[in-house]
Structures are given as C-alpha cells and as structure tokens.
Write a protein that holds these residues in place. Sequence first.
Motif, PDB file in Angstrom:
ATOM      1  N   ALA A 347       0.836  -1.207   0.000  1.00  0.00           N
ATOM      2  CA  ALA A 347       0.000   0.000   0.000  1.00  0.00           C
ATOM      3  C   ALA A 347       0.868   1.253   0.000  1.00  0.00           C
ATOM      4  CB  ALA A 347      -0.929  -0.005   1.210  1.00  0.00           C
ATOM      5  N   HIS A 348       1.927   1.246   0.799  1.00  0.00           N
ATOM      6  CA  HIS A 348       2.842   2.391   0.809  1.00  0.00           C
ATOM      7  C   HIS A 348       3.469   2.612  -0.564  1.00  0.00           C
ATOM      8  CE1 HIS A 348       2.735   3.931   4.780  1.00  0.00           C
ATOM      9  NE2 HIS A 348       3.383   2.957   5.389  1.00  0.00           N
ATOM     10  N   HIS A 349       3.824   1.544  -1.249  1.00  0.00           N
ATOM     11  CA  HIS A 349       4.426   1.692  -2.580  1.00  0.00           C
ATOM     12  C   HIS A 349       3.475   2.399  -3.542  1.00  0.00           C
ATOM     13  CE1 HIS A 349       8.323  -0.168  -2.322  1.00  0.00           C
ATOM     14  NE2 HIS A 349       7.842  -1.269  -1.776  1.00  0.00           N
ATOM     15  N   ASN A 350       2.182   2.228  -3.322  1.00  0.00           N
ATOM     16  CA  ASN A 350       1.185   2.887  -4.165  1.00  0.00           C
ATOM     17  C   ASN A 350       0.699   4.211  -3.574  1.00  0.00           C
ATOM     18  OD1 ASN A 350       1.099   0.869  -6.183  1.00  0.00           O
ATOM     19  ND2 ASN A 350      -0.282  -0.373  -4.950  1.00  0.00           N
ATOM     20  N   ASN A 351       1.330   4.655  -2.498  1.00  0.00           N
ATOM     21  CA  ASN A 351       0.913   5.880  -1.790  1.00  0.00           C
ATOM     22  C   ASN A 351      -0.526   5.790  -1.281  1.00  0.00           C
ATOM     23  OD1 ASN A 351       2.671   7.926  -4.218  1.00  0.00           O
ATOM     24  ND2 ASN A 351       3.449   7.040  -2.325  1.00  0.00           N
ATOM     25  N   GLU A 352      -0.980   4.590  -0.990  1.00  0.00           N
ATOM     26  CA  GLU A 352      -2.336   4.370  -0.487  1.00  0.00           C
ATOM     27  C   GLU A 352      -2.304   4.318   1.035  1.00  0.00           C
ATOM     28  OE1 GLU A 352      -4.118   1.925  -4.331  1.00  0.00           O
ATOM     29  OE2 GLU A 352      -3.128   0.803  -2.731  1.00  0.00           O
ATOM     30  N   ALA A 353      -2.186   5.492   1.633  1.00  0.00           N
ATOM     31  CA  ALA A 353      -1.939   5.598   3.065  1.00  0.00           C
ATOM     32  C   ALA A 353      -3.037   4.958   3.908  1.00  0.00           C
ATOM     33  CB  ALA A 353      -1.765   7.061   3.452  1.00  0.00           C
ATOM     34  N   LYS A 354      -4.285   5.170   3.527  1.00  0.00           N
ATOM     35  CA  LYS A 354      -5.392   4.632   4.317  1.00  0.00           C
ATOM     36  C   LYS A 354      -5.312   3.107   4.397  1.00  0.00           C
ATOM     37  CE  LYS A 354     -10.402   5.110   4.873  1.00  0.00           C
ATOM     38  NZ  LYS A 354     -11.623   5.777   4.363  1.00  0.00           N
ATOM     39  N   LEU A 355      -5.023   2.473   3.273  1.00  0.00           N
ATOM     40  CA  LEU A 355      -4.888   1.019   3.254  1.00  0.00           C
ATOM     41  C   LEU A 355      -3.736   0.554   4.132  1.00  0.00           C
ATOM     42  CD1 LEU A 355      -5.498   0.103  -0.503  1.00  0.00           C
ATOM     43  CD2 LEU A 355      -6.905  -0.566   1.450  1.00  0.00           C
ATOM     44  N   SER A 356      -2.617   1.259   4.043  1.00  0.00           N
ATOM     45  CA  SER A 356      -1.443   0.874   4.813  1.00  0.00           C
ATOM     46  C   SER A 356      -1.700   0.949   6.316  1.00  0.00           C
ATOM     47  CB  SER A 356      -0.248   1.756   4.435  1.00  0.00           C
ATOM     48  OG  SER A 356       0.932   1.246   5.007  1.00  0.00           O
ATOM     49  N   PRO A 425       3.568   7.243  -7.044  1.00  0.00           N
ATOM     50  CA  PRO A 425       2.597   7.564  -8.097  1.00  0.00           C
ATOM     51  C   PRO A 425       1.601   8.646  -7.707  1.00  0.00           C
ATOM     52  CG  PRO A 425       2.015   5.503  -7.015  1.00  0.00           C
ATOM     53  CD  PRO A 425       3.350   5.893  -6.481  1.00  0.00           C
ATOM     54  N   GLY A 426       1.522   9.006  -6.429  1.00  0.00           N
ATOM     55  CA  GLY A 426       0.576  10.032  -5.987  1.00  0.00           C
ATOM     56  C   GLY A 426       0.847  11.412  -6.547  1.00  0.00           C
ATOM     57  N   PHE A 427       2.031  11.626  -7.096  1.00  0.00           N
ATOM     58  CA  PHE A 427       2.380  12.927  -7.676  1.00  0.00           C
ATOM     59  C   PHE A 427       1.414  13.283  -8.808  1.00  0.00           C
ATOM     60  CE2 PHE A 427       4.572  15.635 -10.715  1.00  0.00           C
ATOM     61  CZ  PHE A 427       5.155  16.600  -9.911  1.00  0.00           C
ATOM     62  N   LYS A 428       1.115  12.298  -9.654  1.00  0.00           N
ATOM     63  CA  LYS A 428       0.285  12.535 -10.838  1.00  0.00           C
ATOM     64  C   LYS A 428      -1.100  13.060 -10.482  1.00  0.00           C
ATOM     65  CE  LYS A 428       1.331   9.950 -15.026  1.00  0.00           C
ATOM     66  NZ  LYS A 428       1.076   8.720 -15.787  1.00  0.00           N
ATOM     67  N   SER A 429      -1.703  12.477  -9.462  1.00  0.00           N
ATOM     68  CA  SER A 429      -3.072  12.846  -9.126  1.00  0.00           C
ATOM     69  C   SER A 429      -3.167  14.084  -8.246  1.00  0.00           C
ATOM     70  CB  SER A 429      -3.783  11.665  -8.443  1.00  0.00           C
ATOM     71  OG  SER A 429      -3.033  11.204  -7.346  1.00  0.00           O
ATOM     72  N   HIS A 430      -2.012  14.659  -7.893  1.00  0.00           N
ATOM     73  CA  HIS A 430      -2.038  15.840  -7.026  1.00  0.00           C
ATOM     74  C   HIS A 430      -1.289  17.039  -7.603  1.00  0.00           C
ATOM     75  CE1 HIS A 430      -3.170  12.700  -4.095  1.00  0.00           C
ATOM     76  NE2 HIS A 430      -3.901  13.674  -3.590  1.00  0.00           N
ATOM     77  N   TYR A 431      -0.881  16.917  -8.876  1.00  0.00           N
ATOM     78  CA  TYR A 431      -0.155  18.032  -9.491  1.00  0.00           C
ATOM     79  C   TYR A 431      -0.637  18.238 -10.915  1.00  0.00           C
ATOM     80  CZ  TYR A 431       3.675  21.094 -10.865  1.00  0.00           C
ATOM     81  OH  TYR A 431       4.397  22.177 -11.316  1.00  0.00           O
ATOM     82  N   ASP A 432      -1.045  19.460 -11.239  1.00  0.00           N
ATOM     83  CA  ASP A 432      -1.490  19.838 -12.585  1.00  0.00           C
ATOM     84  C   ASP A 432      -0.259  20.314 -13.358  1.00  0.00           C
ATOM     85  OD1 ASP A 432      -2.471  21.109 -14.877  1.00  0.00           O
ATOM     86  OD2 ASP A 432      -4.347  21.660 -13.876  1.00  0.00           O
ATOM     87  N   SER A 433       0.258  19.466 -14.243  1.00  0.00           N
ATOM     88  CA  SER A 433       1.490  19.797 -14.963  1.00  0.00           C
ATOM     89  C   SER A 433       1.299  20.947 -15.945  1.00  0.00           C
ATOM     90  CB  SER A 433       2.031  18.568 -15.693  1.00  0.00           C
ATOM     91  OG  SER A 433       1.037  18.041 -16.551  1.00  0.00           O
ATOM     92  N   ASN A 434       0.080  21.147 -16.442  1.00  0.00           N
ATOM     93  CA  ASN A 434      -0.180  22.257 -17.363  1.00  0.00           C
ATOM     94  C   ASN A 434      -0.143  23.598 -16.637  1.00  0.00           C
ATOM     95  OD1 ASN A 434      -0.549  20.615 -19.669  1.00  0.00           O
ATOM     96  ND2 ASN A 434      -2.641  20.143 -19.008  1.00  0.00           N
ATOM     97  N   ALA A 456       5.818  14.262  -3.423  1.00  0.00           N
ATOM     98  CA  ALA A 456       6.676  15.350  -3.897  1.00  0.00           C
ATOM     99  C   ALA A 456       7.390  15.010  -5.202  1.00  0.00           C
ATOM    100  CB  ALA A 456       7.704  15.712  -2.832  1.00  0.00           C
ATOM    101  N   VAL A 457       7.775  13.744  -5.358  1.00  0.00           N
ATOM    102  CA  VAL A 457       8.580  13.327  -6.509  1.00  0.00           C
ATOM    103  C   VAL A 457       7.862  12.197  -7.251  1.00  0.00           C
ATOM    104  CG1 VAL A 457      10.803  12.355  -7.241  1.00  0.00           C
ATOM    105  CG2 VAL A 457      10.695  13.941  -5.287  1.00  0.00           C
ATOM    106  N   PRO A 458       7.651  12.308  -8.572  1.00  0.00           N
ATOM    107  CA  PRO A 458       6.948  11.255  -9.310  1.00  0.00           C
ATOM    108  C   PRO A 458       7.801   9.994  -9.463  1.00  0.00           C
ATOM    109  CG  PRO A 458       7.713  12.971 -10.816  1.00  0.00           C
ATOM    110  CD  PRO A 458       8.001  13.468  -9.437  1.00  0.00           C
ATOM    111  N   GLN A 459       7.209   8.864  -9.101  1.00  0.00           N
ATOM    112  CA  GLN A 459       7.828   7.554  -9.301  1.00  0.00           C
ATOM    113  C   GLN A 459       6.708   6.546  -9.499  1.00  0.00           C
ATOM    114  OE1 GLN A 459      10.451   6.643  -6.006  1.00  0.00           O
ATOM    115  NE2 GLN A 459      12.210   6.533  -7.344  1.00  0.00           N
ATOM    116  N   THR A 460       6.980   5.465 -10.213  1.00  0.00           N
ATOM    117  CA  THR A 460       5.942   4.452 -10.415  1.00  0.00           C
ATOM    118  C   THR A 460       5.588   3.768  -9.097  1.00  0.00           C
ATOM    119  OG1 THR A 460       7.665   2.869 -11.025  1.00  0.00           O
ATOM    120  CG2 THR A 460       6.522   4.015 -12.823  1.00  0.00           C
ATOM    121  N   GLY A 461       6.558   3.636  -8.224  1.00  0.00           N
ATOM    122  CA  GLY A 461       6.321   3.065  -6.894  1.00  0.00           C
ATOM    123  C   GLY A 461       7.151   3.810  -5.876  1.00  0.00           C
ATOM    124  N   ALA A 462       6.588   4.024  -4.688  1.00  0.00           N
ATOM    125  CA  ALA A 462       7.304   4.771  -3.658  1.00  0.00           C
ATOM    126  C   ALA A 462       8.571   4.040  -3.223  1.00  0.00           C
ATOM    127  CB  ALA A 462       6.400   4.989  -2.449  1.00  0.00           C
TER     128      ALA A 462
END
Length: 509
Positions: A347-356, A425-434, A456-462
Amino acid sequence: MKNKFLVIVLSLTIVAVHSMPKRCTESEDCYDEQLHPDLPSNGDSPVLDNEEDLNSYWLEKSKSFVQDQLARELNSKKAKNAIFFLGDGMGLTTLAAARVYMGGVEKQLSFEKFPYTGLSKTYCVDRMVPDSATTSTSYLCGVKTNTGTIGVNAQMKRSDCEDTKNSTKYVYSIGKWAMDAGKAAGFVTTTTVNHASPSGLYAHTAERSWESEMMVEMSCGKNSGVESIAEQLIHGDVGSRLKVMMGGGKMNFKRDGKTNLIDDYKGMSEKNGFVETRSELMSLDLNSVDRLLGVFSDVHMDYNLDKIDKNLDQPSLEEMTRRAIELMQKEKNGYFLFIEGGRIDTAHHNNEAKLSLDETEQFSKAIQAAREITSEDDTLIIVSADHSHTFSYSGYMDRNQKITDEAGIAADGLPYMALNYVTGPGFKSHYDSNKRQRIDPTSTNGKEIHANWPTAVPQTGAAHGGEDVAVYASGPWAHLFTGVFEQNTIPHMLAYALCIGDGLKSCDK
C-alpha cells in the motif's frame, strides 16, 4: 523630563517587540500563530477530557509507568517457542499515524505494550536503503547481503543464473536451525507465500522475482537447472519440512503448463492439509493434518478493507495467526513461526496511506491474538519491520481530527494533508502539470479506499526509507532486544533464547 521621555520610549519599544512575529532560536519550540497561520487559534482547540488539564493526570501516568518499569523482572528462561512478526515497510511514522487511525494519538498498538524495545539498522551490503529480499536474509539468516538476493551471502551476483546454483554461497535460516534442533517451523503472510520476506525462511536465489517457473524461464531459459522459489518451498530441503505455510500466490505453483506444485504437495502425504478459503481454514480439524498449506488467492491476498467491501472468503491475518499457532502448539519440542503483515508495504508503494494504516491495525490485532493464546513464560515474541518508507505525518492538527484529514492551508492557498510521501505515483493525481500547481488534495483523499496521497517526486512506486526500524520484544530473553543493533543480529538473539543453531546459546551458560 528626561527620565519621563526614556520611560515612554521603553514602553513603546516593549509593545513593538511583543507585536512583532516571534523569531525562534535553534533551541526553542516555536509554534507562533503568526509564523504558522494554518494553526487553529486557542478558541478553536478541541475539547479534550478534562483530566488532561490537570497536573495530577500526567503525574499519575508517569508514576504508573515508572512503577511498571521498576516491577519488571528479567525472564532468563529457555524459550520453548518464538514468533517473529514482521510488518513489511512499517516505519515509525506508520506506527504513529496508525495510532491516530485507530482512534487517537494516545492509542497504543498491541505490541507497543511489550516491555522491551530497540532499533534495528537496516542497510545492506551494496546499498544504504534495502529491499525486502536482502533484509529477509538479514533478519532470518543472520547475514547481510546484496539487494534482490535471498538466502545467499554477498558474494552472490544478482540475477546470475549460474551463480544462483552455487551452494557454497548459500546461508540458512533460523527456520532450518529450529527444525534441525527438533522443533517445528512455519510462516504466515498476506503477500504470496513465495514473496521476498517469507522466502528467506526456505529459499536460496540470486533473484527475488524468480517466484515461479515462468519467471525463471524468462530470465534463464528452459532447462536451466535453476529452481524457482515455489519449487524450493515444495521440494527444497527446508521448504519440504515446514509445518505451516499460509498466504497468497496460487499462480506461482503452475509448472511446465501441465503439472502443479500444489498437487505434488498433496501427493506427499495424506496428512498434508490444503485449504484455499477462510471457510475451509476455520472448519479444518487440525488433529487431522501434520502439515498445512493455505493459498487463498492467485496473487497477494486482498487488503482487509477490500475483503470487507467485496465480502471475500479470505481469512484475516489474525485468523491465520490463531490457526497457525494452534497447529504449532501440538509440537512437544516447540516451534519457530514467522508472521508477516506484508500489505502494509504494498500500500505504501502505491501511496495508499489509508490502506497501509488499516493493514497496520490488522497486524496489531494478530499480535494481540498471539500474545493471548501463548504464554509469556515460554514464548518469545518479537515485532519489527524490514525497512521504513518515505512517508510523513506532519502539520498542526487538532486532537479530534482524523489522520486522513487536511492539516491546514499551505502558502499556495490550497489545503495540505497530514499524510504525504516523498516519492511515488501520488504525484500525478495531485499536481497539474499544465498549470504547474498543486491540485486540491481534499477532492479525493480519505474518500476512496485506494486514494493516492500527495507525493513530492513522481515515481511508479514509492521508494523505501533508510532510517532504523523499531523492534519490540516480550517473553524469555526479550531484554536482549534493546539498544541499537544491526538487523542481522536478530536471528542470533532468537537462537540464543531458543538454544538452537551454531552460535551462542542460553543453555550453554
């Protein structure tokens, strides 16, 4: 007149100084509202139990703790049994946040009541921050090694198909030490039974991903002579003797497209029990089996919250723990049992804090169950993690807020969460790149089971964290697990208490 003028100047200076924002020195804790506008004012503070307003409340709590410490007696008896609970990726931040998830900062996880604690240094031979394979070799086999390898020393080259067959580089686990001494050994996990952590108990491999025959063939080709981790669980010297094996990973047991390693296991003995649902596990007559293999899903077992949501027929970690101990308690010479809460990490690797955090609570319940059905007199229980995660818990929240709430308003005018990650991976859903700006995190966080927390930093897995992890101990020789020590000393201390293996033993005194 001159003196009167000086008094007026001094008075104005004092007023001016007090009206300025406070500047903090390095030695001060400074949480001034002007420096931190996101802080609630005193008028907005939560109403807490009135007891906490009184000096006597804190004095009595402190006195009680000191009295408990003074009353503690060292247990230097030989341990008959040992249970090692491993929370994969369960760093100190995860523990602190899990308390709030469970109902408040003042809550305790079951193992935080254990009398002895220490810190384990998790680095490995080739890297500062380890993975779950090298750490498994460390805390189960007593030897630090290289990233990605299991049950081998640091001379082994990762992913080397020929090198992995070189048995002179193999190292052996406390599970083997226990069985060689006439005890039983086994494991329970919420990941696949061939995953990195439990594999340290029975496997030797240059590559942690070689869980199945298919994965071996992809790396080494057909007829390479390289045994998959699943093959070693069923037919290996250690794996074939384990008394209990429970988790997920059914797909890893397929072999050559025709046969199945689970069929091999069943054919070895009529008393080799096999279950694949919660219903089967809970109704099984443990007196009818000598060994038990439970494989409850094709891949990792489902998260607890998903099991509830989908009403799946999978056992909880607590239920697997109880059944495993009940089976082990039939052994007159005692046992060693390894139990992993493995989905804290995924869960942490997916930034899914609630699950973890929920998986951490389930892990705590399993440990509570183990302590209830075993005796502290003869059973040593230790709890630790293999590594931490780059997971943070920050902000100046009120005591009555949920850990999944926002912590305040940031300098960009948007809310920020109490829980955040450095990478993932949580970077993508919390940052508007445009627009090159953050997205309001409160629009998703806390509302969905699988919501990603800000990163803070985009990665496929934390990425994992490199700080020390806690070790908690209860039972015979639990006092050994104090101070700051290398992670690879853990199985040697367990062996000392159990009086097994080739190292120091308590019964040799």
